[in-house]
Write an enzyme that holds these catalytic residues in place. Structure first.
Site, PDB file in Angstrom:
ATOM      1  N   HIS A   1     -10.237   0.741   1.299  1.00 53.24           N
ATOM      2  CA  HIS A   1     -10.494  -0.100   2.468  1.00 53.24           C
ATOM      3  C   HIS A   1     -11.977  -0.456   2.610  1.00 53.24           C
ATOM      4  O   HIS A   1     -12.337  -1.263   3.477  1.00 53.24           O
ATOM      5  CB  HIS A   1      -9.985   0.583   3.738  1.00 53.24           C
ATOM      6  CG  HIS A   1      -8.490   0.549   3.864  1.00 53.24           C
ATOM      7  ND1 HIS A   1      -7.667   1.493   3.269  1.00 53.24           N
ATOM      8  CD2 HIS A   1      -7.661  -0.312   4.509  1.00 53.24           C
ATOM      9  CE1 HIS A   1      -6.417   1.204   3.549  1.00 53.24           C
ATOM     10  NE2 HIS A   1      -6.378   0.113   4.283  1.00 53.24           N
TER      11      HIS A   1
ATOM     12  N   GLU B   1       0.821  -1.211   0.000  1.00 55.17           N
ATOM     13  CA  GLU B   1       0.000   0.000   0.000  1.00 55.17           C
ATOM     14  C   GLU B   1       0.856   1.262   0.000  1.00 55.17           C
ATOM     15  O   GLU B   1       0.484   2.276  -0.614  1.00 55.17           O
ATOM     16  CB  GLU B   1      -0.948  -0.009   1.198  1.00 55.17           C
ATOM     17  CG  GLU B   1      -2.086  -1.022   1.036  1.00 55.17           C
ATOM     18  CD  GLU B   1      -3.007  -1.066   2.236  1.00 55.17           C
ATOM     19  OE1 GLU B   1      -2.669  -0.445   3.282  1.00 55.17           O
ATOM     20  OE2 GLU B   1      -4.063  -1.715   2.149  1.00 55.17           O
TER      21      GLU B   1
END
Length: 254
Positions: free
Chosen positions: A193, A160
């Site tokens: 997310h 990420e």
């Protein structure tokens, strides 16, 4: 002010753009790969373990998360290793290794307190209770297949940071400014997310991770903070019930 490399149309810059695009595509493919591969993988797990579908489900999900993140991270490492100047977003000297580690550890506390402030705002303004369903679901999978902890604490944060801090933030900061690049990358970081009730918390995390990268000019600063944050949250989630029972027993003894 921080000096940032000027974007030109030189072959080196074109190579950087291609590397960034490929890393982003790898991440996207990893995210959507379960649509085609999870079911066949689930059948394979059932066949190998002899378990029923429901019993094999958490094992399937845990191993799939770990393997998919590992493959995506390895491919990203291979791509970026072939482009030595890919990480040279900023001009000037990078922060020293010891201070990079210090800033990474400090960054963990910055993110932690930033989340506390964000949670207080969510509660006061929107009435949103604390606790992330996304985190709870992932930790539940990890309890069924502990191998997933590697993806949650190590593979995921590193990948990420590659995508949201170097590819998105690092590309935008070269043509705009810190705030535009940080806000855009943080919003994308929050959206991915899929926990929209807590989008403010994830955005705050993204902003702080971008600041850490910008401050030290080293991606490992934000990686350290991100790994520590995910490790801390996972530890708390794993031992929340035993700790609560322990505290209840202490209260009975008083």
């Amino acid at each position: 002010m921080e000096r940032i490399l000027t974007v030109t149309n030189s072959p080196k810059v074109t190579k950087h753009k291609k590397t960034a695009l490929y890393v982003l595509l790898i991440y996207i493919l990893m995210q959507i790969s379960s649509r085609w591969l999870l079911l066949p993988f689930h059948k394979l797990v059932m066949k190998m373990t002899g378990l029923a579908s429901e019993q094999a489900a958490p094992i399937t999900q845990g191993w799939y998360i770990a393997l998919s993140f590992a493959v995506a991270l390895i491919l990203s490492f291979i791509l970026t290793s072939r482009d030595k100047a890919f990480w040279n977003v900023y001009q000037g000297k990078k922060e020293t290794i010891p201070l990079t580690i210090v800033w990474g550890i400090l960054g963990f506390f910055l993110v932690f307190f930033g989340q506390m402030i964000g949670a207080a705002i969510e509660m006061a303004v929107f009435g949103i209770e604390g606790g992330s369903q996304n985190t709870a679901d992932i930790v539940a999978i990890a309890k069924g297949a502990p191998i997933a902890i590697l993806a949650i604490v190590v593979f995921g944060p590193i990948l990420e940071e590659f995508v949201f801090r170097r590819v998105i933030f690092g590309s935008l900061v070269q043509t705009t400014n810190f705030w535009v690049a940080a806000i855009v990358s943080a919003i994308f970081f929050a959206i991915i997310h899929f926990d929209f009730s807590h989008i403010l918390l994830y955005t705050i995390c993204g902003l702080i991770f971008a600041f850490l990268y910008h401050k030290t000019k080293r991606i490992w600063t934000s990686i350290i903070a991100h790994v520590m944050l995910n490790g801390f949250v996972t530890l708390v989630q794993f031992y929340a019930e035993p700790l609560q029972k322990f505290l209840q027993e202490l209260e009975k003894m008083q």
